[in-house]
Design an enzyme around this catalytic site. Structure first.
Site: not given
Ligand code: IPM
Ligand code: MG
Length: 358
Positions: A140, A191, A223, A247, A251
């Site tokens: 970000y 990851k 994942d 982020d 959600d």
């Protein structure tokens, strides 16, 4: 006396924040909460008032405050502005300027709302996950970033994913502390099979684990974590991850509860100064209709009482009051169900205040 700044923002922001303010007012008059409150525009509202999503005057007030309550930012009206003037920059600017690096996003399934999830009740009943998202670093904010022309004439967009050891350490320690106070289990999501940043992330998390021998640390690729969240979410208690993974996963976790209108969040610096906001967005489609659910904002006040104002007693009172109105069968349209009474934003806010008094 604690200083509190209220940032209603855009869309449904002002409506839901107004109800949270009634709760704050009740806490002041009825429960001895000592806070001084000021208001300031941010996001699209900041742009309208001062030509910038994070006006200097707002930032100055935020710097002087102990805590901030934010409604939501954004809306179609400002989508065409250049990136640096878009409402989201107000939010990102506050996070960065105030070093609010630790983002707590609980995903709790309220027993009264068990039917609201799209997942089978046995998969989600009793769900109570805390996602700890790093909020001021990673892709970000990494530099360089931009859109440039390549030698072959094509445009290319580029961003930089970067975390240094101290950034990983501070969010790691924060998450371990939280895990220690809950079940003693922490899952770090990365990851590391592909990204060097994640390799370092994993190394640092493993190193910190030596300081927290009472916490059991596990690692999971992002994942797989996304898959496990919808397959068997109750395996998780506290999750810690970087900015962008957090982020996305937060959600997904929020949706497991079926009631994104119920979930608060906290963004904290190293001194427990914080910004508190509902995790749902500005919902421009229902703005001004008086039907938005104010409970996530009211529960954000509870988080503020717990983490920044050192009033756990009042945080519990507010949470109990919210539980009470749900028990009484009050529902805003987003959590409506058969046999329950559908109410608007104001009626819901008033019911919480009444429950606080009773
Ligand atoms: C969030 C939001 C923000 C983010 C946007 C509005 C910039 O999605 O708080 O999760 O990506 O962090
Ligand atoms: Mg998001």
């Amino acid at each position: 006396m604690n200083k509190l700044i209220i940032l209603p923002g855009d869309g449904i922001g002002p409506e839901i924040v107004a109800e949270a303010e009634k709760v704050l007012e009740e806490l002041r008059t009825g429960f001895g909460l000592a806070v001084e409150i000021e208001h300031a525009p941010v996001g699209g509202a900041g742009y309208e008032a001062h030509g910038h999503p994070l006006p200097q005057s707002t930032l100055a007030l935020a710097r002087a405050a102990d805590a901030m309550l934010l409604g939501a930012v954004g809306g179609p009206k400002w989508d065409r502005l250049e990136r640096s003037l878009r409402p989201e920059q107000g939010l990102l600017g506050l996070r960065a300027e105030l070093q609010l690096f630790s983002n707590l996003r609980p995903a709790i399934l309220y027993p009264q709302l068990a039917g609201a999830s799209t997942l089978k009740p046995e998969v989600v009943s009793g769900l109570d996950i805390m996602i700890v998202r790093e909020l001021t670093g990673g892709i970000y904010f990494g530099k360089p970033r931009g859109i440039r022309q390549r030698e072959d004439g094509q445009l290319e967009g580029y961003n930089t994913l970067v975390y240094c050891e101290s950034e990983i350490e501070r969010i790691g320690r924060f998450a371990f502390e939280i895990a220690r106070k809950r079940s003693g289990r922490l899952c770090s999501v990365d990851k590391a099979n592909v990204l060097e940043v994640s390799e370092l992330w994993r190394t640092v998390m493993t190193r910190i684990a030596n300081e927290f021998t009472d916490v059991e640390l596990s690692h999971m690729y992002v994942d797989n974590a996304a898959m496990q969240l919808v397959r068997a979410p109750k395996q998780f208690d506290v999750m810690v991850t970087g900015n962008m993974f957090g982020d996305i996963l937060s959600d997904a976790a929020a949706m497991l509860t079926g009631s994104i209108g119920m979930l608060p969040s906290a963004s904290l610096d190293s001194q427990s100064r914080g910004m508190y906001e509902p995790i749902h967005g500005s919902a421009p489609d229902i703005a001004g209709k008086g039907i938005a659910n104010p409970l996530a904002t009211i529960l954000s006040v509870a988080m503020m009482l717990r983490y920044s104002l050192d009033r756990v007693d009042l945080a519990e009172r507010v949470e109990q009051a919210v539980g009470q109105v749900l028990d009484d069968g009050l529902r805003t349209p987003d959590i409506a169900s058969a046999g329950m009474r559908t109410v608007g934003t104001r009626e819901m806010g008033a019911a919480v205040v009444a429950a606080l008094r009773s």
